[in-house]
Write an enzyme that holds these catalytic residues in place. Structure first.
Site, PDB file in Angstrom:
ATOM      1  N   TYR A  32       0.842  -1.217  -0.055  1.00 30.88           N
ATOM      2  CA  TYR A  32      -0.145  -0.118  -0.041  1.00 30.88           C
ATOM      3  C   TYR A  32       0.632   1.412   0.052  1.00 30.88           C
ATOM      4  O   TYR A  32       2.126   1.104   0.519  1.00 30.88           O
ATOM      5  CB  TYR A  32      -0.757  -0.060   1.198  1.00 30.88           C
ATOM      6  CG  TYR A  32      -0.256   0.176   2.427  1.00 30.88           C
ATOM      7  CD1 TYR A  32      -0.061   1.276   3.145  1.00 30.88           C
ATOM      8  CD2 TYR A  32       0.164  -0.899   3.168  1.00 30.88           C
ATOM      9  CE1 TYR A  32       0.708   1.566   4.430  1.00 30.88           C
ATOM     10  CE2 TYR A  32       0.578  -0.722   4.522  1.00 30.88           C
ATOM     11  CZ  TYR A  32       1.089   0.386   5.052  1.00 30.88           C
ATOM     12  OH  TYR A  32       1.695   0.559   6.244  1.00 30.88           O
ATOM     13  N   CYS A  33       0.304   2.337  -0.621  1.00 30.74           N
ATOM     14  CA  CYS A  33       1.066   3.665  -0.671  1.00 30.74           C
ATOM     15  C   CYS A  33      -0.162   4.699  -0.728  1.00 30.74           C
ATOM     16  O   CYS A  33      -1.346   4.233  -0.538  1.00 30.74           O
ATOM     17  CB  CYS A  33       1.923   3.783  -1.832  1.00 30.74           C
ATOM     18  SG  CYS A  33       1.225   3.320  -3.326  1.00 30.74           S
ATOM     19  N   THR A  34       0.020   5.976  -1.003  1.00 33.40           N
ATOM     20  CA  THR A  34      -0.741   6.803  -0.907  1.00 33.40           C
ATOM     21  C   THR A  34      -1.924   6.990  -1.901  1.00 33.40           C
ATOM     22  O   THR A  34      -3.040   6.701  -1.513  1.00 33.40           O
ATOM     23  CB  THR A  34      -0.151   8.280  -1.102  1.00 33.40           C
ATOM     24  OG1 THR A  34       1.040   8.459  -0.201  1.00 33.40           O
ATOM     25  CG2 THR A  34      -1.084   9.523  -0.717  1.00 33.40           C
TER      26      THR A  34
END
Length: 299
Positions: free
Chosen positions: A183-185
């Site tokens: 996951y990331c922004t």
């Protein structure tokens, strides 16, 4: 419809003439009075822009007329009207800098060998069905200091360029047979990270479709995410409700906080995590001997 908004999007697709795309995007952004950052490479586009809702909608519609961008997945969030100082459109070797441009393979469908995308609800379904799911943070470590998924692995990465070295060190080889949810922004870093992981023998790699932004639109603080989201604009942080858990700690007094400040030394690129009381003291805005590589956000 002049309500300020911020949009976030990316698209991996082969671009034969990145400079021509840059000139077009520069003209387009200026014509609608938008501000923010657009990065373009031979592999696609990555953008974060702010402006009035009406102008952003017109910009998105115009950008989607380009064949490679017709299916852009645009994430929307509330802006302040002063989220970016100016419009910057640049051509780079990578639209997200992992320092591995020759490893990334892109075709008209996106990143070759990347992760399977899971909707927020599919992520919950996976966690319910499997007891060995590992959440893997694809961001820089300072971002995770104020918000992350429960029990997530947070690599000791100051920049995305550290990930290749970290993976090649073998420190996470014991996770290669686990289901990994990256996951990331907004999802763009996971596209590259998951491909790097798959090419190194991680057998079951997923990513959250739309990143933390899309996940929080559905679950806010009622799901598996805890804390605040660091964003690379004047806001610095984004909360998903008044009940957000505070994970960060002031670097001066250990008081719970989610507030980052630029170092008072203009030549320093550090961001300092401070409580409101310490931030009021001018000397506290100097990071001292600590020189983190977090990017300065121009105020």
């Amino acid at each position: 419809m002049r309500e300020p908004k911020v949009i976030l999007f990316y698209r991996f697709t082969p671009l034969g003439d990145p400079e021509a795309i840059r000139l077009w995007q520069q003209t387009l952004g200026e014509s609608f009075g938008l501000v923010g950052r657009i990065l373009i490479s031979r592999d696609g586009i990555n953008a974060t822009l702010g402006g009035p809702m009406t102008a952003l909608k017109k910009y998105v519609a115009a950008t989607k007329t380009y064949p490679g961008f017709h299916d852009l997945d645009v994430k929307w969030s509330q802006g302040t009207g002063a989220d970016f100082p100016r419009l910057r459109v640049r051509v780079r070797e990578e639209i997200v800098s992992f320092g591995a441009p020759d490893e990334l393979k892109v075709d008209e469908q996106g990143v070759v060998g990347g992760a399977q995308h899971l909707s927020p609800r599919e992520v919950h379904d996976l966690v319910e069905r499997r007891d060995d799911v590992v959440f893997f943070d694809a961001r820089n470590a300072f971002e995770a200091a104020i918000g992350r998924f429960q029990n997530a692995i947070v690599p000791d990465a100051e920049t995305t360029r550290d990930f290749v070295r970290i993976f090649d060190s073998g420190v996470y080889d014991h996770l290669k047979q686990h289901p990994i949810v990256t996951y990331c922004t907004g999802g763009v870093r996971c596209e590259v990270l998951s491909a790097l992981m798959s090419s190194r023998g991680f057998t079951e790699v997923y990513q959250i479709d739309g990143g933390v932004v899309r996940y929080a639109q559905e679950f806010a603080n009622r799901g598996l995410w805890e804390g605040s989201l660091f964003v690379f604009d004047e806001r610095l942080t984004q909360e998903f409700g008044v009940d957000a858990k505070v994970l960060g700690r002031c670097e001066r007094c250990e008081t719970p906080t989610s507030h980052y400040f630029n170092c008072a030394n203009l030549s320093c690129r550090a961001l300092i995590l401070l409580c409101d009381d310490c931030a009021l003291k001018h000397t506290s805005l100097d990071c001292g001997p600590r020189h983190a590589s977090a990017p300065r956000v121009t105020k």
